[in-house]
Design a protein around this motif. Structure first.
Motif, PDB file in Angstrom:
ATOM      1  N   SER A  90     -31.510 -15.398  -2.779  1.00 32.99           N
ATOM      2  CA  SER A  90     -30.107 -15.234  -2.247  1.00 32.99           C
ATOM      3  C   SER A  90     -29.391 -16.378  -2.685  1.00 32.99           C
ATOM      4  CB  SER A  90     -30.295 -15.204  -0.474  1.00 32.99           C
ATOM      5  OG  SER A  90     -29.136 -14.988   0.114  1.00 32.99           O
ATOM      6  N   THR A  91     -27.942 -15.950  -2.524  1.00 30.37           N
ATOM      7  CA  THR A  91     -26.991 -16.952  -2.592  1.00 30.37           C
ATOM      8  C   THR A  91     -26.411 -17.398  -1.566  1.00 30.37           C
ATOM      9  OG1 THR A  91     -25.662 -15.074  -3.348  1.00 30.37           O
ATOM     10  CG2 THR A  91     -26.596 -16.464  -5.432  1.00 30.37           C
ATOM     11  N   GLU A  92     -26.477 -16.801  -0.354  1.00 30.18           N
ATOM     12  CA  GLU A  92     -25.994 -17.257   0.890  1.00 30.18           C
ATOM     13  C   GLU A  92     -26.672 -18.338   1.848  1.00 30.18           C
ATOM     14  OE1 GLU A  92     -23.798 -14.360   2.530  1.00 30.18           O
ATOM     15  OE2 GLU A  92     -23.454 -13.906   0.604  1.00 30.18           O
ATOM     16  N   LYS A  93     -25.940 -19.283   1.934  1.00 33.52           N
ATOM     17  CA  LYS A  93     -26.521 -20.354   2.766  1.00 33.52           C
ATOM     18  C   LYS A  93     -26.779 -19.812   4.129  1.00 33.52           C
ATOM     19  CE  LYS A  93     -26.401 -24.870   1.311  1.00 33.52           C
ATOM     20  NZ  LYS A  93     -27.557 -24.889   1.080  1.00 33.52           N
ATOM     21  N   GLY A  94     -27.888 -20.127   4.733  1.00 28.61           N
ATOM     22  CA  GLY A  94     -28.498 -19.787   6.013  1.00 28.61           C
ATOM     23  C   GLY A  94     -29.729 -20.919   6.384  1.00 28.61           C
ATOM     24  N   THR A  96     -32.920 -21.285  -0.090  1.00 30.77           N
ATOM     25  CA  THR A  96     -32.970 -20.267  -0.961  1.00 30.77           C
ATOM     26  C   THR A  96     -33.157 -20.954  -2.447  1.00 30.77           C
ATOM     27  OG1 THR A  96     -30.752 -21.073  -1.381  1.00 30.77           O
ATOM     28  CG2 THR A  96     -30.695 -19.357   0.197  1.00 30.77           C
ATOM     29  N   ASP A 131     -31.037 -23.401  -3.603  1.00 31.42           N
ATOM     30  CA  ASP A 131     -31.206 -24.697  -2.853  1.00 31.42           C
ATOM     31  C   ASP A 131     -32.277 -25.515  -3.730  1.00 31.42           C
ATOM     32  OD1 ASP A 131     -29.412 -24.610  -0.723  1.00 31.42           O
ATOM     33  OD2 ASP A 131     -31.109 -23.529   0.557  1.00 31.42           O
ATOM     34  N   GLU A 170     -20.825 -19.493  -9.513  1.00 34.11           N
ATOM     35  CA  GLU A 170     -20.998 -18.116  -9.828  1.00 34.11           C
ATOM     36  C   GLU A 170     -22.356 -17.706 -10.245  1.00 34.11           C
ATOM     37  OE1 GLU A 170     -17.776 -20.029 -12.415  1.00 34.11           O
ATOM     38  OE2 GLU A 170     -17.274 -19.610 -10.013  1.00 34.11           O
ATOM     39  N   ALA A 222     -26.071 -16.314 -10.007  1.00 29.27           N
ATOM     40  CA  ALA A 222     -26.544 -15.486  -9.072  1.00 29.27           C
ATOM     41  C   ALA A 222     -28.219 -15.129  -9.812  1.00 29.27           C
ATOM     42  CB  ALA A 222     -25.911 -14.288  -8.762  1.00 29.27           C
ATOM     43  N   ARG A 247     -34.735  -9.639  -7.178  1.00 25.31           N
ATOM     44  CA  ARG A 247     -35.239 -10.354  -6.184  1.00 25.31           C
ATOM     45  C   ARG A 247     -36.744 -10.505  -6.207  1.00 25.31           C
ATOM     46  NH1 ARG A 247     -32.659  -9.952  -1.002  1.00 25.31           N
ATOM     47  NH2 ARG A 247     -30.605  -9.352  -1.590  1.00 25.31           N
TER      48      ARG A 247
END
Ligand code: URA
Length: 247
Positions: free
Chosen positions: A82-86, A90, A93, A107, A109, A113
């Motif tokens: 994923s590219t979303e921080k959570g 990821t 990271d 940019e 990605a 998956r």
């Protein structure tokens, strides 16, 4: 790892790289007088343009230059694609931790998956067109996985993979299952699929009554995981790898 950006490019390459047309068709457009650089018509496909400062237009439409970056990561287990921080780390990271130095990092990605507990080849790029071409349902890019499973793999399983399986929400396309070792209730296998549906390989084995205990992607189309990369390590694709993968 710093990426070298080339700022001087031939006009036809600039336009082909940006997906305007193939190099030969771009040449025709240029000769027809459809292309301007800084407001001047340029009919020479070999003319040099500066990707940072020149304004290139085709039929009046500006074609902005983006430099594409391509990386292969040996994805480790325990991180999500994923590219979303959570809360869960990821693959992005992982790249940061491994010291990526990419001017277009924001940019980038992943192409497709891998599950959190799956390792192996993950292509990461800012070339959205490639992402689309490799993943579109019509592209049928083969992906090769190494899978270890609980249970001995039978001829019947091989046939079931070959035939395609009804997995409820979809029927898989024919897949190739090769047994490398199968003994004492465990098997080491190689699986080739041409799709990339959610948990596909795990679900295909599950349908045969077996559980996948380890999964690693080795190949995607022409691109092979560099065996010198440990999980968590990455490198840029070579020029040749890019040419082959970009199609
Ligand atoms: N199939 C799976 O089940 N998981 C993956 O991560 C990739 C393919």
């Amino acid at each position: 790892m710093a990426s070298k950006e080339k700022t001087e490019l031939r006009l036809d390459k600039y336009l082909a790289d940006m997906g305007v047309e193939t190099r030969s068709k771009v040449g025709k457009l240029i000769r027809k007088g459809a292309v301007t650089v800084n407001g001047e018509m340029v009919r020479n496909a070999a003319a040099k343009v500066n990707t940072k400062t020149d304004v290139v237009k085709v039929a009046g439409q500006t074609v902005t230059h983006t430099t594409y970056f391509y990386y292969m990561l040996n994805k480790p287990q325990g991180v999500i694609t994923s590219t979303e921080k959570g809360p869960t780390p990821t693959v992005m990271d992982v790249l940061v931790e491994a010291g990526i130095d990419c001017p277009a990092f924001a940019e980038l990605a992943p192409v497709g998956r891998l599950d959190k507990d799956t390792e192996g080849l993950l292509l990461i790029t800012n070339d959205g067109g490639l992402n689309h071409r490799l993943l579109s349902p019509n592209s049928h890019v083969d992906k090769l996985y190494y899978a270890e499973v609980d249970g001995e793999v039978t001829e019947g399983d091989i046939k079931a993979f070959e035939k395609g399986m009804n997995l409820g929400d979809f029927t898989s396309k024919p897949a190739k299952l090769v047994v490398k070792e199968s003994a004492l209730g465990r098997a080491k296998t190689l699986v080739t699929i041409s799709e990339g549906k959610f948990h596909q390989i795990k679900r295909m084995f599950e349908k045969c009554g077996k559980e996948v205990t380890f999964l690693k992607r080795l190949k995607m189309g022409t691109l092979e995981l560099d065996p010198t990369l440990e999980p968590g390590e990455f490198r840029e694709l070579t020029k040749e790898e890019i040419e082959n993968v970009v199609l």
